[in-house]
Scaffold this motif. Structure first.
Motif, PDB file in Angstrom:
ATOM      1  N   ASN A  32      -5.465  -0.824   8.267  1.00  0.00           N
ATOM      2  CA  ASN A  32      -4.461  -0.109   7.471  1.00  0.00           C
ATOM      3  C   ASN A  32      -5.057   0.749   6.364  1.00  0.00           C
ATOM      4  O   ASN A  32      -4.334   1.467   5.691  1.00  0.00           O
ATOM      5  CB  ASN A  32      -3.472  -1.106   6.858  1.00  0.00           C
ATOM      6  CG  ASN A  32      -2.533  -1.661   7.890  1.00  0.00           C
ATOM      7  OD1 ASN A  32      -1.792  -0.925   8.513  1.00  0.00           O
ATOM      8  ND2 ASN A  32      -2.574  -2.963   8.095  1.00  0.00           N
ATOM      9  N   LEU A  33      -6.351   0.667   6.161  1.00  0.00           N
ATOM     10  CA  LEU A  33      -6.999   1.479   5.137  1.00  0.00           C
ATOM     11  C   LEU A  33      -7.369   2.830   5.732  1.00  0.00           C
ATOM     12  O   LEU A  33      -8.025   2.904   6.768  1.00  0.00           O
ATOM     13  CB  LEU A  33      -8.265   0.795   4.609  1.00  0.00           C
ATOM     14  CG  LEU A  33      -9.059   1.589   3.568  1.00  0.00           C
ATOM     15  CD1 LEU A  33      -8.266   1.723   2.280  1.00  0.00           C
ATOM     16  CD2 LEU A  33     -10.394   0.924   3.295  1.00  0.00           C
ATOM     17  N   LYS A  34      -6.930   3.890   5.068  1.00  0.00           N
ATOM     18  CA  LYS A  34      -7.299   5.243   5.476  1.00  0.00           C
ATOM     19  C   LYS A  34      -7.824   5.959   4.251  1.00  0.00           C
ATOM     20  O   LYS A  34      -7.154   5.999   3.219  1.00  0.00           O
ATOM     21  CB  LYS A  34      -6.112   6.016   6.046  1.00  0.00           C
ATOM     22  CG  LYS A  34      -5.674   5.533   7.406  1.00  0.00           C
ATOM     23  CD  LYS A  34      -4.587   6.412   7.962  1.00  0.00           C
ATOM     24  CE  LYS A  34      -4.146   5.893   9.320  1.00  0.00           C
ATOM     25  NZ  LYS A  34      -3.097   6.732   9.883  1.00  0.00           N
ATOM     26  N   ILE A  35      -9.006   6.526   4.376  1.00  0.00           N
ATOM     27  CA  ILE A  35      -9.609   7.288   3.292  1.00  0.00           C
ATOM     28  C   ILE A  35      -9.833   8.702   3.805  1.00  0.00           C
ATOM     29  O   ILE A  35     -10.548   8.912   4.773  1.00  0.00           O
ATOM     30  CB  ILE A  35     -10.960   6.676   2.843  1.00  0.00           C
ATOM     31  CG1 ILE A  35     -10.759   5.233   2.384  1.00  0.00           C
ATOM     32  CG2 ILE A  35     -11.588   7.525   1.742  1.00  0.00           C
ATOM     33  CD1 ILE A  35     -12.067   4.496   2.119  1.00  0.00           C
ATOM     34  N   GLY A  36      -9.201   9.668   3.145  1.00  0.00           N
ATOM     35  CA  GLY A  36      -9.346  11.065   3.524  1.00  0.00           C
ATOM     36  C   GLY A  36     -10.499  11.709   2.777  1.00  0.00           C
ATOM     37  O   GLY A  36     -10.696  11.462   1.590  1.00  0.00           O
ATOM     38  N   ILE A  61     -11.720  -5.794   5.660  1.00  0.00           N
ATOM     39  CA  ILE A  61     -10.902  -5.092   4.675  1.00  0.00           C
ATOM     40  C   ILE A  61      -9.426  -5.105   5.080  1.00  0.00           C
ATOM     41  O   ILE A  61      -8.548  -5.190   4.226  1.00  0.00           O
ATOM     42  CB  ILE A  61     -11.409  -3.645   4.418  1.00  0.00           C
ATOM     43  CG1 ILE A  61     -10.771  -3.058   3.146  1.00  0.00           C
ATOM     44  CG2 ILE A  61     -11.157  -2.747   5.602  1.00  0.00           C
ATOM     45  CD1 ILE A  61     -11.309  -3.596   1.880  1.00  0.00           C
ATOM     46  N   ASP A  62      -9.145  -5.076   6.371  1.00  0.00           N
ATOM     47  CA  ASP A  62      -7.746  -5.073   6.806  1.00  0.00           C
ATOM     48  C   ASP A  62      -7.087  -6.412   6.497  1.00  0.00           C
ATOM     49  O   ASP A  62      -5.924  -6.461   6.106  1.00  0.00           O
ATOM     50  CB  ASP A  62      -7.628  -4.739   8.292  1.00  0.00           C
ATOM     51  CG  ASP A  62      -6.234  -4.241   8.639  1.00  0.00           C
ATOM     52  OD1 ASP A  62      -5.697  -3.409   7.886  1.00  0.00           O
ATOM     53  OD2 ASP A  62      -5.674  -4.695   9.649  1.00  0.00           O
ATOM     54  N   GLU A  63      -7.835  -7.488   6.648  1.00  0.00           N
ATOM     55  CA  GLU A  63      -7.315  -8.814   6.293  1.00  0.00           C
ATOM     56  C   GLU A  63      -6.988  -8.865   4.795  1.00  0.00           C
ATOM     57  O   GLU A  63      -5.941  -9.375   4.390  1.00  0.00           O
ATOM     58  CB  GLU A  63      -8.345  -9.891   6.645  1.00  0.00           C
ATOM     59  CG  GLU A  63      -7.901 -11.302   6.359  1.00  0.00           C
ATOM     60  CD  GLU A  63      -8.983 -12.325   6.693  1.00  0.00           C
ATOM     61  OE1 GLU A  63      -8.967 -13.396   6.053  1.00  0.00           O
ATOM     62  OE2 GLU A  63      -9.832 -12.047   7.566  1.00  0.00           O
ATOM     63  N   THR A  64      -7.877  -8.314   3.995  1.00  0.00           N
ATOM     64  CA  THR A  64      -7.646  -8.255   2.548  1.00  0.00           C
ATOM     65  C   THR A  64      -6.402  -7.439   2.236  1.00  0.00           C
ATOM     66  O   THR A  64      -5.587  -7.814   1.388  1.00  0.00           O
ATOM     67  CB  THR A  64      -8.876  -7.658   1.832  1.00  0.00           C
ATOM     68  OG1 THR A  64     -10.022  -8.445   2.141  1.00  0.00           O
ATOM     69  CG2 THR A  64      -8.682  -7.607   0.335  1.00  0.00           C
ATOM     70  N   LEU A  65      -6.207  -6.315   2.929  1.00  0.00           N
ATOM     71  CA  LEU A  65      -5.023  -5.490   2.713  1.00  0.00           C
ATOM     72  C   LEU A  65      -3.743  -6.246   3.067  1.00  0.00           C
ATOM     73  O   LEU A  65      -2.736  -6.134   2.359  1.00  0.00           O
ATOM     74  CB  LEU A  65      -5.105  -4.205   3.536  1.00  0.00           C
ATOM     75  CG  LEU A  65      -6.077  -3.153   3.032  1.00  0.00           C
ATOM     76  CD1 LEU A  65      -6.203  -2.030   4.040  1.00  0.00           C
ATOM     77  CD2 LEU A  65      -5.640  -2.613   1.687  1.00  0.00           C
ATOM     78  N   GLU A  66      -3.777  -6.995   4.161  1.00  0.00           N
ATOM     79  CA  GLU A  66      -2.605  -7.785   4.554  1.00  0.00           C
ATOM     80  C   GLU A  66      -2.267  -8.798   3.467  1.00  0.00           C
ATOM     81  O   GLU A  66      -1.104  -8.960   3.087  1.00  0.00           O
ATOM     82  CB  GLU A  66      -2.848  -8.498   5.893  1.00  0.00           C
ATOM     83  CG  GLU A  66      -2.886  -7.580   7.088  1.00  0.00           C
ATOM     84  CD  GLU A  66      -1.560  -6.881   7.357  1.00  0.00           C
ATOM     85  OE1 GLU A  66      -0.485  -7.438   7.031  1.00  0.00           O
ATOM     86  OE2 GLU A  66      -1.597  -5.761   7.883  1.00  0.00           O
ATOM     87  N   LEU A  67      -3.281  -9.488   2.951  1.00  0.00           N
ATOM     88  CA  LEU A  67      -3.067 -10.479   1.892  1.00  0.00           C
ATOM     89  C   LEU A  67      -2.532  -9.817   0.626  1.00  0.00           C
ATOM     90  O   LEU A  67      -1.639 -10.349  -0.044  1.00  0.00           O
ATOM     91  CB  LEU A  67      -4.356 -11.245   1.604  1.00  0.00           C
ATOM     92  CG  LEU A  67      -4.842 -12.152   2.734  1.00  0.00           C
ATOM     93  CD1 LEU A  67      -6.232 -12.707   2.429  1.00  0.00           C
ATOM     94  CD2 LEU A  67      -3.852 -13.279   2.985  1.00  0.00           C
ATOM     95  N   MET A  68      -3.074  -8.645   0.288  1.00  0.00           N
ATOM     96  CA  MET A  68      -2.595  -7.931  -0.900  1.00  0.00           C
ATOM     97  C   MET A  68      -1.146  -7.482  -0.717  1.00  0.00           C
ATOM     98  O   MET A  68      -0.362  -7.510  -1.664  1.00  0.00           O
ATOM     99  CB  MET A  68      -3.485  -6.716  -1.190  1.00  0.00           C
ATOM    100  CG  MET A  68      -4.854  -7.079  -1.718  1.00  0.00           C
ATOM    101  SD  MET A  68      -4.811  -8.020  -3.251  1.00  0.00           S
ATOM    102  CE  MET A  68      -3.992  -6.875  -4.333  1.00  0.00           C
TER     103      MET A  68
END
Length: 189
Positions: free
Chosen positions: A117-121, A147-154
């Motif tokens: 889910n992380l996107k960096i332009g 990092i995606d697991e961290t995003l889900e938790l956040m």
């Protein structure tokens, strides 16, 4: 942009068209794209195969191709055609990107790093797509797969926070500082 919510027209289906289509689909796999080109490369056909959101018209561009289009990407080396489509896009208030012609672009297709889910332009404002590509490669290697697991938790934490906006921001900032400092520490040891 959420390309799956708008209609994109890609004119040109050679090597540059392939590169543009790959960029579109890597950022938005369900993007709705109509490709118009007199000749369509086998690689473009292969990439589009089985994708119901991609329509290919193997023929010359027609003015009617811009009907119901929100975004146009030109990947042709035909200067006269590009100029004509540029005028049409301007007249109809359609955003336009012209490959390798930053001065003709309304927007740039930057490199995008995707980790779940992380996107960096990354954009160089059309100055050096090669530099943007190298930075993308660097960030892809640098960012952990977790990092995606961290995003889900956040996301879960954010949904469960109570209080006003400022309280939520303080709590999330404190938590991410601890998470990112710990991840950085763990990766160096």
């Amino acid at each position: 942009m959420k390309l799956e919510q708008i209609q994109t027209l890609l004119v040109g289906a050679g090597n540059v068209g392939l590169e543009k289509l790959q960029a579109i689909l890597s950022n938005s796999p369900q993007a709705k794209v109509h490709i118009v080109a007199a000749e369509v490369s086998p690689e473009v056909n292969e990439l589009a195969q089985g994708n119901d959101d991609i329509e290919i018209s193997e023929r010359a561009f027609d003015e009617s191709d811009i009907e119901n289009v929100d975004l146009i990407i030109l990947a042709t080396n035909n200067t006269a055609l590009n100029a004509h489509i540029r005028q049409l896009a301007s007249k109809h208030h359609i955003l336009l990107n012209v490959a390798d012609k930053p001065s003709l672009c309304d927007f740039y297709l930057g490199s995008v790093v995707c980790k779940g889910n992380l996107k960096i332009g990354i954009s160089t404002n059309g100055k050096s797509p090669t530099i943007a590509k190298r930075i993308k490669e660097f960030l892809n290697e640098l960012l952990p797969e977790e990092i995606d697991e961290t995003l889900e938790l956040m996301g879960q934490l954010r949904d469960n926070l109570k209080g006003d906006f400022q309280e939520k921001v303080r709590a999330l900032n404190a938590h991410t500082k601890d998470v990112l400092v710990k991840k950085s520490y763990d990766s160096t040891n």
